[in-house]
Design an enzyme around this catalytic site. Sequence first.
Site, PDB file in Angstrom:
ATOM      1  N   HIS A   1       0.968  -0.996   0.096  1.00  0.00           N
ATOM      2  CA  HIS A   1       0.176   0.018   0.019  1.00  0.00           C
ATOM      3  C   HIS A   1       0.736   1.193  -0.001  1.00  0.00           C
ATOM      4  O   HIS A   1       2.035   1.206   0.507  1.00  0.00           O
ATOM      5  CB  HIS A   1      -0.692   0.223   1.378  1.00  0.00           C
ATOM      6  CG  HIS A   1      -1.877  -1.119   1.189  1.00  0.00           C
ATOM      7  ND1 HIS A   1      -2.228  -1.670   2.274  1.00  0.00           N
ATOM      8  CD2 HIS A   1      -2.559  -1.723   0.257  1.00  0.00           C
ATOM      9  CE1 HIS A   1      -3.022  -2.711   2.203  1.00  0.00           C
ATOM     10  NE2 HIS A   1      -3.421  -2.780   0.939  1.00  0.00           N
TER      11      HIS A   1
ATOM     12  N   PRO B   1       0.564 -11.117  19.829  1.00  0.00           N
ATOM     13  CA  PRO B   1       1.364 -12.253  19.524  1.00  0.00           C
ATOM     14  C   PRO B   1       2.817 -11.804  19.135  1.00  0.00           C
ATOM     15  O   PRO B   1       3.207 -10.707  19.158  1.00  0.00           O
ATOM     16  CB  PRO B   1       0.662 -12.959  18.391  1.00  0.00           C
ATOM     17  CG  PRO B   1       0.144 -12.101  17.566  1.00  0.00           C
ATOM     18  CD  PRO B   1      -0.421 -10.819  18.445  1.00  0.00           C
ATOM     19  N   THR B   2       3.551 -12.798  19.263  1.00  0.00           N
ATOM     20  CA  THR B   2       4.959 -12.801  19.089  1.00  0.00           C
ATOM     21  C   THR B   2       5.191 -12.575  17.578  1.00  0.00           C
ATOM     22  O   THR B   2       6.462 -12.013  17.026  1.00  0.00           O
ATOM     23  CB  THR B   2       5.757 -13.962  19.738  1.00  0.00           C
ATOM     24  OG1 THR B   2       5.287 -15.274  19.028  1.00  0.00           O
ATOM     25  CG2 THR B   2       5.704 -13.780  21.192  1.00  0.00           C
ATOM     26  N   SER B   3       4.525 -13.139  16.783  1.00  0.00           N
ATOM     27  CA  SER B   3       4.595 -13.109  15.647  1.00  0.00           C
ATOM     28  C   SER B   3       3.073 -13.379  14.558  1.00  0.00           C
ATOM     29  O   SER B   3       2.330 -13.454  15.205  1.00  0.00           O
ATOM     30  CB  SER B   3       5.413 -14.296  15.021  1.00  0.00           C
ATOM     31  OG  SER B   3       4.614 -15.790  15.269  1.00  0.00           O
TER      32      SER B   3
ATOM     33  N   ALA C   1      -3.582  -4.343  24.641  1.00  0.00           N
ATOM     34  CA  ALA C   1      -3.948  -5.277  23.768  1.00  0.00           C
ATOM     35  C   ALA C   1      -3.217  -6.486  23.763  1.00  0.00           C
ATOM     36  O   ALA C   1      -2.211  -6.675  24.137  1.00  0.00           O
ATOM     37  CB  ALA C   1      -3.710  -4.687  22.260  1.00  0.00           C
TER      38      ALA C   1
END
EC number: 2.3.3.8
Length: 608
Positions: free
Chosen positions: A273, A300-302, A297
């Site tokens: 974008h 996650p780690t990935s 929030a």
Amino acid sequence: MATGQLFSRTTQALFYNYKQLPIQRMLDFDFLCGRELPSVAGIINPGAEGFQKLFFGQEEIAIPVHSTIEAACAAHPTADVFINFASFRSAAASSMAALKQPTVRVVAIIAEGVPEGDAKQLIAYARANNKVVIGPATVGGIQAGAFKIGDTAGTIDNIIACKLYRPGSVGFVSKSGGMSNELYNTIARVTDGIYEGIAIGGDVFPGSTLSDHVLRFNNIPQVKMIVVLGELGGRDEYSLVEALKQGKVSKPVVAWVSGTCARLFKSEVQFGHAGAKSGGEMESAQAKNQALKDAGAVVPTSYEAFETAIKETFEKLVEEGKISSVKEFTPPQIPEDLNIAIKSGKVRAPTHIISTISDDRGEEPCYAGVPMSSIVEQGYGVGDVISLLWFKRSLPRYCTHFIEICIMLCADHGPCVSGAHNTIVTARAGKDLVSSLVSGLLTIGPRFGGAIDDAARYFKDAYDRGLTPYEFVESMKKKGIRVPGIGHRIKRGDNRDKRVELLQLFARTHFPSVKYMEYAVQVETYTLSKANNLVLNVDGAIGSLFLDLLAGSGMFTKQEIDEIVGIGYLNGLFVLARSIGLIGHTFDQKRLKQPLYRHPWEDVLYSK
């Protein structure tokens, strides 16, 4: 902007710049969800009006088409969503025009690359007037089981796989439309599905932000948890961080900002974008993910762990009794389009028209299998085109040349013959070209031009049966039938029709055989012994010579020759030729600006 949900099962939209596929996908989604009312109320196609036929399930419906935004909004006052499929060049102007309509509440701009200055003006106007802009560069949004914008969520198969035909408990917002489809699928696997999903668009200045929609989801009772997918570049995610820190979001938020791999590149990288371009450490994916995590929030780690984080958050809400199980059902089967079903071999559909002379389905039209480019490159003439389209084969050059001579000689015969007279009168009455031409063509028949077919038919029958000219003429006389192709009002035995002489000379020079023409000449010799005006006219010459062309070329069977004569091919040649002259008379009268024709009294016998 906070407020609540944007759409419902009764939401209707106006679709700007007609695109068949995304509109049909919206209607198919409506049917899948069991909506009673189609979600597309009207189509705006600048410069066009009328109706566009589309399918609502099995039923074919007509959706009104309007030429202006104002007219569409006036005709459909309950349609409050404007879906803009205009190009990036005109998207801003049409979107602003829609926002200024009191009935429009939401504008979705699909185009990518809308000028940033224009985008800022749209955003400012929308916020000042309590309206919502989704996009630019968006695929749109969806409320599961209720309403979707354009191509959101892709194919019907994907929508069913993602369980979007009925509402779930998850509110989802992303910058990317493509990644939205991926996340709809992920969320459907580990939760009860989406309640509402929005792709805000990937341009630098989106009309609404991630936090705008998160805050809105927070006000929708049916949304129990929120999933956010951001990307590197810009600082939109930090407004969400602030909202979380200030306690404005009471529902669990699972978030991930993609683009963590950007640090692996030595130079600045532009991702998909326009807005996905890091302008410093704060705009990096790592910094945003950390800030979201610090604000509360679930991060996650990935990206690979994103699904697990969504699943665990959902299961916790279920354990706490905050989410009840969704009643599952089987959505109705969307009828398959006939063209798709035929291509896939699922159905056999009868055709309605047979065509053996031309085909326009390929890269270029073909006449009897000959591509248009070959016709031009090989120097084909009008006679060659007629041979392909009428006889479905390439005739020898002498044949096609003869056809062209016939057309030239029969193109016109002055203004006084019935066809030309009718055309002139009609043109002078102020009628258009087609009307004037048709009025002249309608006079063609047994007494004007149409004798060519009959001449060929009778000459062929008499010759093939071995009748002498005497037997032929006298048998016709006993039946009360004039010999077609014989007789002329002006020409005489000592004043032959020059056209007939030219045709005969050409045929004797180039045709392998002229047996039918010679028979017609013998008949003429006999009829001239009865009256000096019973000469072979141009109809008789063309009729007999066409028999010689067909028989002498060796390219037609006896059955084919009989069929050509019986169908009326030869009369068609006169119709084609005389159309040239009738068109000329029409133009001539209009060019001369001739007034309405009135026949003079002195030329009429008034009798009792």
